[in-house]
Design a protein around this motif. Sequence first.
Motif, mmCIF file in Angstrom:
data_model
loop_
_atom_site.group_PDB
_atom_site.id
_atom_site.type_symbol
_atom_site.label_atom_id
_atom_site.label_comp_id
_atom_site.label_asym_id
_atom_site.label_seq_id
_atom_site.Cartn_x
_atom_site.Cartn_y
_atom_site.Cartn_z
ATOM 1 N N ALA A 22 0.839 -1.205 0.000
ATOM 2 C CA ALA A 22 0.000 0.000 0.000
ATOM 3 C C ALA A 22 0.876 1.257 0.000
ATOM 4 O O ALA A 22 0.565 2.231 -0.684
ATOM 5 C CB ALA A 22 -0.929 -0.007 1.209
ATOM 6 N N ALA A 23 1.962 1.227 0.765
ATOM 7 C CA ALA A 23 2.854 2.397 0.827
ATOM 8 C C ALA A 23 3.525 2.642 -0.522
ATOM 9 O O ALA A 23 3.798 3.785 -0.895
ATOM 10 C CB ALA A 23 3.910 2.199 1.908
ATOM 11 N N ALA A 24 3.780 1.573 -1.261
ATOM 12 C CA ALA A 24 4.412 1.721 -2.573
ATOM 13 C C ALA A 24 3.460 2.373 -3.580
ATOM 14 O O ALA A 24 3.904 2.995 -4.546
ATOM 15 C CB ALA A 24 4.869 0.354 -3.096
ATOM 16 N N HIS A 25 2.145 2.237 -3.342
ATOM 17 C CA HIS A 25 1.154 2.796 -4.283
ATOM 18 C C HIS A 25 0.067 3.504 -3.502
ATOM 19 O O HIS A 25 -1.072 3.022 -3.421
ATOM 20 C CB HIS A 25 0.564 1.675 -5.152
ATOM 21 C CG HIS A 25 1.606 0.908 -5.878
ATOM 22 N ND1 HIS A 25 2.235 1.398 -7.005
ATOM 23 C CD2 HIS A 25 2.177 -0.295 -5.626
ATOM 24 C CE1 HIS A 25 3.130 0.523 -7.408
ATOM 25 N NE2 HIS A 25 3.131 -0.504 -6.597
ATOM 26 N N MET A 169 9.793 0.727 8.841
ATOM 27 C CA MET A 169 10.359 0.263 7.579
ATOM 28 C C MET A 169 9.946 1.193 6.447
ATOM 29 O O MET A 169 10.700 1.421 5.509
ATOM 30 C CB MET A 169 9.871 -1.156 7.262
ATOM 31 C CG MET A 169 10.552 -2.245 8.046
ATOM 32 S SD MET A 169 10.198 -3.848 7.290
ATOM 33 C CE MET A 169 8.690 -4.276 8.110
ATOM 34 N N ILE A 170 8.726 1.715 6.562
ATOM 35 C CA ILE A 170 8.222 2.579 5.490
ATOM 36 C C ILE A 170 8.799 3.981 5.623
ATOM 37 O O ILE A 170 9.367 4.525 4.682
ATOM 38 C CB ILE A 170 6.680 2.613 5.530
ATOM 39 C CG1 ILE A 170 6.118 1.234 5.187
ATOM 40 C CG2 ILE A 170 6.142 3.658 4.553
ATOM 41 C CD1 ILE A 170 4.638 1.080 5.420
ATOM 42 N N LYS A 171 8.657 4.566 6.839
ATOM 43 C CA LYS A 171 9.061 5.971 6.993
ATOM 44 C C LYS A 171 10.564 6.123 7.079
ATOM 45 O O LYS A 171 11.124 7.095 6.579
ATOM 46 C CB LYS A 171 8.424 6.552 8.261
ATOM 47 C CG LYS A 171 6.931 6.703 8.151
ATOM 48 C CD LYS A 171 6.377 7.488 9.326
ATOM 49 C CE LYS A 171 4.888 7.287 9.437
ATOM 50 N NZ LYS A 171 4.317 7.950 10.604
ATOM 51 N N GLY A 172 11.205 5.189 7.761
ATOM 52 C CA GLY A 172 12.634 5.315 8.008
ATOM 53 C C GLY A 172 13.463 4.783 6.857
ATOM 54 O O GLY A 172 14.145 5.509 6.154
ATOM 55 N N GLU A 173 13.355 3.477 6.644
ATOM 56 C CA GLU A 173 14.217 2.842 5.652
ATOM 57 C C GLU A 173 13.626 2.874 4.244
ATOM 58 O O GLU A 173 14.287 2.479 3.292
ATOM 59 C CB GLU A 173 14.465 1.382 6.042
ATOM 60 C CG GLU A 173 15.143 1.219 7.401
ATOM 61 C CD GLU A 173 15.120 -0.238 7.832
ATOM 62 O OE1 GLU A 173 16.006 -0.984 7.381
ATOM 63 O OE2 GLU A 173 14.211 -0.627 8.591
ATOM 64 N N LYS A 174 12.367 3.311 4.105
ATOM 65 C CA LYS A 174 11.693 3.356 2.801
ATOM 66 C C LYS A 174 11.781 2.015 2.069
ATOM 67 O O LYS A 174 12.001 1.959 0.861
ATOM 68 C CB LYS A 174 12.300 4.477 1.934
ATOM 69 C CG LYS A 174 12.169 5.849 2.605
ATOM 70 C CD LYS A 174 12.311 6.951 1.590
ATOM 71 C CE LYS A 174 12.587 8.279 2.238
ATOM 72 N NZ LYS A 174 11.391 9.018 2.642
ATOM 73 N N LEU A 175 11.569 0.926 2.806
ATOM 74 C CA LEU A 175 11.706 -0.395 2.216
ATOM 75 C C LEU A 175 10.625 -0.687 1.179
ATOM 76 O O LEU A 175 10.775 -1.578 0.357
ATOM 77 C CB LEU A 175 11.678 -1.468 3.318
ATOM 78 C CG LEU A 175 12.947 -1.532 4.160
ATOM 79 C CD1 LEU A 175 12.828 -2.611 5.226
ATOM 80 C CD2 LEU A 175 14.159 -1.810 3.291
ATOM 81 N N HIS A 176 9.517 0.060 1.250
ATOM 82 C CA HIS A 176 8.453 -0.179 0.272
ATOM 83 C C HIS A 176 8.943 0.094 -1.150
ATOM 84 O O HIS A 176 8.360 -0.414 -2.105
ATOM 85 C CB HIS A 176 7.230 0.680 0.588
ATOM 86 C CG HIS A 176 7.533 2.142 0.682
ATOM 87 N ND1 HIS A 176 8.277 2.682 1.687
ATOM 88 C CD2 HIS A 176 7.191 3.176 -0.125
ATOM 89 C CE1 HIS A 176 8.381 3.983 1.518
ATOM 90 N NE2 HIS A 176 7.729 4.319 0.413
ATOM 91 N N GLU A 177 10.040 0.853 -1.275
ATOM 92 C CA GLU A 177 10.572 1.130 -2.615
ATOM 93 C C GLU A 177 11.163 -0.128 -3.255
ATOM 94 O O GLU A 177 11.374 -0.173 -4.473
ATOM 95 C CB GLU A 177 11.620 2.251 -2.554
ATOM 96 C CG GLU A 177 10.993 3.607 -2.227
ATOM 97 C CD GLU A 177 12.021 4.717 -2.064
ATOM 98 O OE1 GLU A 177 13.232 4.441 -2.168
ATOM 99 O OE2 GLU A 177 11.594 5.866 -1.809
ATOM 100 N N LEU A 178 11.450 -1.159 -2.441
ATOM 101 C CA LEU A 178 12.004 -2.396 -2.993
ATOM 102 C C LEU A 178 10.924 -3.312 -3.558
ATOM 103 O O LEU A 178 11.209 -4.208 -4.327
ATOM 104 C CB LEU A 178 12.734 -3.184 -1.882
ATOM 105 C CG LEU A 178 13.998 -2.587 -1.287
ATOM 106 C CD1 LEU A 178 14.501 -3.487 -0.160
ATOM 107 C CD2 LEU A 178 15.069 -2.445 -2.362
ATOM 108 N N LEU A 179 9.672 -3.081 -3.154
ATOM 109 C CA LEU A 179 8.618 -4.040 -3.471
ATOM 110 C C LEU A 179 8.258 -4.015 -4.953
ATOM 111 O O LEU A 179 8.100 -2.964 -5.555
ATOM 112 C CB LEU A 179 7.377 -3.726 -2.621
ATOM 113 C CG LEU A 179 6.237 -4.742 -2.669
ATOM 114 C CD1 LEU A 179 5.540 -4.801 -1.325
ATOM 115 C CD2 LEU A 179 5.236 -4.441 -3.757
ATOM 116 N N ARG A 180 8.082 -5.230 -5.531
ATOM 117 C CA ARG A 180 7.626 -5.344 -6.912
ATOM 118 C C ARG A 180 6.448 -6.305 -6.946
ATOM 119 O O ARG A 180 6.495 -7.371 -6.342
ATOM 120 C CB ARG A 180 8.739 -5.888 -7.827
ATOM 121 C CG ARG A 180 9.959 -4.991 -7.930
ATOM 122 C CD ARG A 180 9.636 -3.701 -8.689
ATOM 123 N NE ARG A 180 10.792 -2.829 -8.774
ATOM 124 C CZ ARG A 180 11.116 -1.900 -7.869
ATOM 125 N NH1 ARG A 180 10.347 -1.724 -6.808
ATOM 126 N NH2 ARG A 180 12.190 -1.151 -8.032
#
Lengths: 208, 287
Positions: A22-25, A169-180
Amino acid sequence: MSSSQYTYNLSSLAYSLPLLHAAAHPSSTVQGVFLANPSAAGTASTGAGRRPLEITEAIPVLHAETTLTPMLEAALEHVEVYAGKKSLVVVGMYEVSEGVSLSRAGKAFLGGIKKSWAESFALTVDIKQLRTGGNPYVMTLASDPSKNLQDSARLSTPGPNATKQTLMMIKGEKLHELLRDFDDHLDDSSAEWLENKALAAAIAKSIK
Amino acid sequence: MALSDKDQLARWRQIGARHSEKVVELAPKVLSAGAAGEDEWAVREQLAFAALDMGMVEWATDQLRALERQFPDSPRVGILAGLRYEALGQPEEARKVYEAILEFEETNTSAHQRLIALSLPLGPSHSIPLLLTYLDTYYTDAQGWSLLADLYCELGLYAQGLTALGHVLVVQGWDGGAVSRSGGVAYTMGDYQLALKYYLRAIEMATPPPGTAADGPASTRDWWGIRQAAKRLLDDPSAATSLPPNLVVGPEKLRALLELATERILSAGGSSLDVRRTVLGGQDIIR
């Protein structure tokens, strides 16, 4: 008889992946599936008499055209083959949108999964719960889709800090940017969507 | 050569891309360095939008106040004031702002659009009539027709969704995405012959002229559309279609299209190729 005979125990990956998707989109509805091995479910403990089922994996599927079927069908064919190789089965789906209830298309999605496994479930997200750091998931059972079960004894999460850790993970490391997801794979077939290995490894480190 | 921050922001403004996460990083740097020059007010507006997107309402408010001082009584800045209320969860205040703008300037399309957006949480049956009224006047708003198509599809009214996408294509005939979506809607309706036609047209539109290379990775979406539709038609040759008999694609051509789609999807390479091969090889192409 409407009750499922299972309790659904979300792994760290299964818990956080829908929120990362959801964070990725953030301006789209997103949908995905959950995998488990029902034949490995534990025996029923006393009390409610339900068997614990470990939901080990979650796969992000769509963030576009979530009301349409052709790409969803193609994605699910992939998921079936992938799951089969690992002796897993699609046991549920998730949909994260503005609302708490499953959309019309989400209900149809759940109905489709139910044909493969009768005890399937759907998870949606209550955004307000997310803000409090609690368990934001609302569960719907395929066997009784009219009922929304919030904070259900039937759904267990990886720990009391899981939501906070996911939001970090979303706000700090922005890991959602890795999701495909499958939609990303359609635009660029190098996008690895069935296992999201790098993301899964990062989640394993972040959620304890 | 990488664009400077200022030029990157300008490029996103030009193409209407949001990139809100990046904008809230870059725009303050550009502004505080005094590097914005004549772009300053456009950048402030861009930052305000992005900050609202990210829920950073205080930042947005700072920019909004600066814009209000610079451009008093501007309807364009007024829209931002309305959006700020929306971000604060005060839709009624937002509505008042937009209605006030429309009293001053009846043809302010942004205000009309925001009023429609305010109706979206109430569900498609509320938004659709407002959108239809809007599109009666502002026929060339392709985004409006696209939103209408989405709303119809949410309700399962796929035929109406297809018609709305048809209007998108009247206004933006080059929009391959709308053609592809039309294929998806036709497929969802069960009209696989029609879906096939749309997906083939989408492929045609996306194929560069001979001798030119496509830029970027190859999309396999429309080839999957063709594969799905062809497979359905081969599995059920009697499937009903809205197409006249002379436009219906017969089994021999369907098999050829299926083979072509399979080859195109596999040749794109990429990840989980073994799974993909199993999925595609799982059909009996040789009948």
